[in-house]
Scaffold this active site. Structure first.
Site, short mmCIF file in Angstrom:
data_model
loop_
_atom_site.label_atom_id
_atom_site.label_comp_id
_atom_site.label_asym_id
_atom_site.label_seq_id
_atom_site.Cartn_x
_atom_site.Cartn_y
_atom_site.Cartn_z
N LYS A 280 0.83 -1.21 0.00
CA LYS A 280 0.00 0.00 0.00
C LYS A 280 0.87 1.26 0.00
O LYS A 280 2.00 1.22 0.49
CB LYS A 280 -0.87 0.02 1.27
CG LYS A 280 -2.01 -0.97 1.30
CD LYS A 280 -2.81 -0.80 2.57
CE LYS A 280 -3.96 -1.80 2.64
NZ LYS A 280 -4.95 -1.62 1.56
N ASP A 350 -2.88 -7.62 -1.70
CA ASP A 350 -3.61 -6.70 -0.84
C ASP A 350 -5.10 -7.07 -0.73
O ASP A 350 -5.81 -6.54 0.11
CB ASP A 350 -3.45 -5.26 -1.37
CG ASP A 350 -3.83 -4.21 -0.35
OD1 ASP A 350 -4.01 -4.57 0.83
OD2 ASP A 350 -3.95 -3.03 -0.73
N GLU A 352 -6.33 -9.51 0.71
CA GLU A 352 -6.03 -10.61 1.62
C GLU A 352 -7.22 -10.99 2.51
O GLU A 352 -7.29 -12.12 3.00
CB GLU A 352 -4.83 -10.24 2.51
CG GLU A 352 -5.13 -9.42 3.77
CD GLU A 352 -5.72 -8.03 3.48
OE1 GLU A 352 -5.56 -7.56 2.34
OE2 GLU A 352 -6.34 -7.46 4.39
N ARG A 354 -10.41 -11.51 1.85
CA ARG A 354 -11.21 -12.61 1.31
C ARG A 354 -10.46 -13.93 1.41
O ARG A 354 -11.06 -14.99 1.51
CB ARG A 354 -11.64 -12.28 -0.12
CG ARG A 354 -10.51 -12.11 -1.08
CD ARG A 354 -10.92 -11.31 -2.31
NE ARG A 354 -10.93 -9.87 -2.07
CZ ARG A 354 -11.23 -8.95 -2.99
NH1 ARG A 354 -11.56 -9.33 -4.20
NH2 ARG A 354 -11.21 -7.68 -2.68
N1 BES Z 1 -8.17 -3.69 4.37
C1 BES Z 1 -8.33 -3.27 3.02
C2 BES Z 1 -9.62 -2.50 2.77
C3 BES Z 1 -9.79 -1.17 3.46
C4 BES Z 1 -9.57 0.00 2.78
C5 BES Z 1 -10.22 -1.09 4.76
C6 BES Z 1 -9.75 1.22 3.40
C7 BES Z 1 -10.39 0.12 5.39
C8 BES Z 1 -10.16 1.28 4.71
C9 BES Z 1 -8.34 -4.49 2.10
O1 BES Z 1 -7.57 -5.55 2.54
C10 BES Z 1 -7.79 -4.05 0.80
O2 BES Z 1 -6.64 -3.72 0.74
N2 BES Z 1 -8.61 -4.07 -0.24
C11 BES Z 1 -8.20 -3.67 -1.54
C12 BES Z 1 -8.74 -4.68 -2.52
C13 BES Z 1 -8.18 -4.50 -3.91
C14 BES Z 1 -6.72 -4.88 -3.93
C15 BES Z 1 -8.98 -5.37 -4.86
C16 BES Z 1 -8.77 -2.29 -1.81
O3 BES Z 1 -9.91 -2.02 -1.41
O4 BES Z 1 -8.05 -1.48 -2.38
ZN ZN Z 2 -7.25 -5.69 4.53
MN MN Z 3 -5.55 -5.39 1.92
#
Ligand code: BES
Ligand code: ZN
Ligand code: MN
Length: 501
Positions: A280, A350, A352, A354
């Site tokens: 990230k 990222d 992760e 699911r």
């Molecule tokens: N933990 C994050 C989602 C998240 C984003 C939670 C903002 C709280 C605030 C999750 O694991 C994630 O990184 N999701 C990605 C998925 C993508 C790679 C398909 C996302 O939402 O960018």
């Molecule tokens: Zn996450």
């Molecule tokens: Mn993530």
């Protein structure tokens, strides 16, 4: 906080501060507020006439009585428009009112029961909302400050009610509300802790304390157990971290004669989400300590259910691990096999959440749950669609989804359903495995994530709650304070109670 009921005339009660209320637009207060107004020689009416008190939601007016009645001060709390009045109004008013009094260094207060008269609510639900609003609104997470200043706590709250017939119901509501609010605060505490403290091991320790205190069964799987059970997706995420992963299972058995009745609640427990190799951006990454909020809500809900002891069986499951980019971390393109045999091509490390949830859901099926909800800070996309106002709901069974949404009614934990049309599944097709862990096109990210999870529900009613937007608050308002919210602990408790046989 110590909350109780006292049967007494509000104008007689001796207290540093008494909370009364007023609806927007009311010119001459009735009920308990009216009685206080009269005892004060019409002081409240006068302030209404002068335009200082308007009754708007969140408005707080403090009147010093200088010995004219037993209460040293009267706090007139605005309830807003009567047509919008609900238990959630009561919850928010108590949050605002309690913080207001605490900021004036008042450690003990009395209040009337808001809306049990003209508001038209049952005394029990009023009292529950009052306890919840007070405890949640006063919540602070401040044990990392090296000096605690001269902050006072509002430690005692007494609900004053004249009618004897209402007292028992009020007491019942206060007890329930205290239990649900304390459970939400446990979830808040866990999510507010930094990730160097709230590790998977620490989460399992909290779960163990809850199990011991409430008489729940507990099982904690470690990495070897997960490997043995074929949880390749969960183990794959854990590979990048030195912190040992834990899969936490808490069992409450309130209906042991009917083992087929078994509600599963499954919470994402990523104690820190760096994104892994698909790392990230740095800005805001500290917020990813809250990526275990779903898991924390499950542990909180299990604590409350263990205290209320309804006639229902509930199994709480939390797959807990960090998502780190260590030297042994999984790579984009890696293929993992999940516990139910399906293979996944990890396109983006990222995504992760699911991956850890799908193995937990497969395990839930093995443990015999007959319906399940998963709770996860799953996608940034849900924040784009719904903001921080409501939780996204998806699932495979409309009746169960409706039950869940009903359970959220009036809790102030707001839910909104998104569609699950078959076509959303197409984007997960992989060239090399049964599916990819992210959609090929970027649209509808929250739904494609839910579509991925739906592959692991295997024929039982399942609902998914995406709390990425609602797990944290940036505002201090009503029962919310800055930081973790504890959403959706109170809805999960209501869902369990609704399943009582
Ligand atoms: N933990 C994050 C989602 C998240 C984003 C939670 C903002 C709280 C605030 C999750 O694991 C994630 O990184 N999701 C990605 C998925 C993508 C790679 C398909 C996302 O939402 O960018
Ligand atoms: Zn996450
Ligand atoms: Mn993530």
């Amino acid at each position: 906080m110590n909350i109780k009921v006292l049967q007494e005339d509000v104008t007689k009660v001796s207290t540093p501060a008494l909370i009364v209320n007023i609806f927007e637009g009311v010119k001459s207060p009735a009920g308990a507020t009216g009685a206080v107004d009269q005892a004060l020689g019409g002081a409240i009416t006068q302030l209404i006439d002068e335009g200082e008190i308007r009754g708007k939601a969140g408005e707080m007016t403090l009147i010093h009585t200088f010995g004219r009645i037993g209460a040293g001060r009267v706090l007139v709390a605005g309830l807003g428009k009567q047509k919008n009045f609900s238990a959630n109004t009561v919850r928010n008013v108590m949050g605002d009112a309690c913080r207001f009094l605490r900021s004036r260094n008042i450690s003990s207060a009395c209040t009337i029961a808001h809306g049990a008269g003209i508001g038209g609510l049952q005394p029990q639900s009023v009292a529950q909302a009052m306890a919840e609003g007070s405890i949640l609104g006063l919540y602070r997470f401040k044990h990392y400050f090296s000096s605690n200043g001269d902050d006072a706590e509002l430690a005692d709250l007494t609900v004053v009610e004249q009618e004897e017939a209402k007292v028992a119901e009020l007491q019942k509501g206060l007890r329930l509300g205290t239990i649900t609010a304390e459970a939400s605060c446990l979830a808040r505490d866990m999510a507010n802790e930094p990730a160097n403290v709230m590790t998977p091991t620490q989460m399992s320790e909290v779960a163990r304390r809850v199990a011991d205190a409430e008489g729940l069964e507990i099982e904690i799987l470690d990495r070897e157990d997960m490997e043995e059970k074929g949880m390749g997706a969960l183990v794959g995420v854990a590979r990048g971290s030195h912190q040992p992963p834990k899969l936490i299972v808490l069992k409450y058995r309130g209906n042991p004669d009917n083992p087929a009745d078994n509600l599963g609640i499954i919470g994402k427990g990523i104690t820190f989400d760096t994104g892994g190799i698909s790392i990230k951006p740095a800005a805001g990454m500290e917020r990813m300590k809250g990526d275990m909020s779903g898991g924390a809500s499950v542990i909180g809900a299990m604590q409350a259910i263990g205290r209320i002891r309804p006639r229902v069986n509930v199994t709480g499951i939390v797959p807990a691990t960090e998502n780190m980019p260590g030297g042994d971390a999984q790579r984009p393109g890696d293929i993992v096999q999940t516990m139910n045999g399906k293979t996944v091509e990890v396109i983006n490390t990222d995504a992760e959440g699911r991956l850890v949830l799908c193995d937990a859901m497969a395990y839930a099926r093995e443990l015999g749950v007959n319906r399940m909800v998963d709770i996860a800070t799953l996608t940034g996309a849900i924040v784009v669609s719904l903001g921080k106002i409501c939780t996204g709901v998806m699932g495979n069974d409309q009746e169960f989804i409706d039950q869940l949404i009903n359970a959220s009614e009036d809790t102030g934990e707001r839910f909104w359903q998104l569609p699950m049309f078959d076509e959303y599944r197409d984007t997960l097709e992989s060239t090399f495995a049964d599916m990819m862990n992210v959609g090929a096109d970027r649209g509808a990210g929250s739904i494609t994530a839910a579509k991925f999870l739906s592959e692991f529900a295997e024929g039982i009613p399942w609902a998914h709650l995406d709390i990425a937007g609602t797990a944290g608050s940036t505002a201090e308002k009503g029962f919310l304070v800055k930081g973790a919210t504890g959403v959706p602990v109170r809805t999960l408790v209501n869902l369990a109670l609704a399943g009582e046989s």
